[in-house]
Enzyme design. Structure first.
Site, PDB file in Angstrom:
ATOM      1  N   CYS A 118       0.854  -1.186   0.000  1.00 23.78           N
ATOM      2  CA  CYS A 118       0.000   0.000   0.000  1.00 23.78           C
ATOM      3  C   CYS A 118       0.891   1.238   0.000  1.00 23.78           C
ATOM      4  O   CYS A 118       1.805   1.354   0.825  1.00 23.78           O
ATOM      5  CB  CYS A 118      -0.903  -0.017   1.226  1.00 23.78           C
ATOM      6  SG  CYS A 118      -1.885   1.488   1.401  1.00 23.78           S
TER       7      CYS A 118
ATOM      8  N   ASP B 205      -0.477  -6.058   0.375  1.00 23.62           N
ATOM      9  CA  ASP B 205      -1.759  -6.387  -0.257  1.00 23.62           C
ATOM     10  C   ASP B 205      -1.553  -7.637  -1.090  1.00 23.62           C
ATOM     11  O   ASP B 205      -0.720  -7.647  -2.002  1.00 23.62           O
ATOM     12  CB  ASP B 205      -2.242  -5.235  -1.145  1.00 23.62           C
ATOM     13  CG  ASP B 205      -2.659  -4.014  -0.350  1.00 23.62           C
ATOM     14  OD1 ASP B 205      -3.351  -4.182   0.667  1.00 23.62           O
ATOM     15  OD2 ASP B 205      -2.302  -2.895  -0.756  1.00 23.62           O
TER      16      ASP B 205
END
Length: 104
Positions: free
Chosen positions: A12, A19
């Site tokens: 991120c 992620d």
């Protein structure tokens, strides 16, 4: 042909949290080198970008390199904060089937 990879990870750009996603590449045209695609997907492990930007980059790079007649790239990201984010990009007009992968 449709190829799947469950090893996708990016970071991120706001929080630097990882992620994770399943990447789905559906195409027709010249055969895509599976090993090369896997290495490319793995190269995102330290890349900081939003989900949609990652899918856009995957699509543009695969389309430019592989010269597919038809190409759809979609990602099924693990939920964070209870929100489903499943971006996709396609040369076709139809959207990919929406459904959760077992990892979601």
């Amino acid at each position: 042909e449709t190829l799947y990879s469950e090893i996708f990870r990016s970071l991120c750009p706001v929080t630097s949290q990882p992620d994770f996603a399943t990447i789905i590449v559906s195409y027709s045209g010249p055969k895509i080198d599976r090993r090369g695609l896997l290495e490319y997907v793995a190269s995102f492990r330290e890349h900081q970008d939003f989900h949609e930007a990652c899918v856009e980059r995957l699509f543009v790079d695969i389309a430019g390199r592989c010269l597919c007649d038809r190409l759809t790239v979609s990602a099924r990201f693990l939920r964070r904060g209870g929100i489903d984010i499943n971006p996709w990009r396609s040369t076709d007009g139809a959207s990919p089937a929406i459904g959760r992968m077992w990892r979601q």
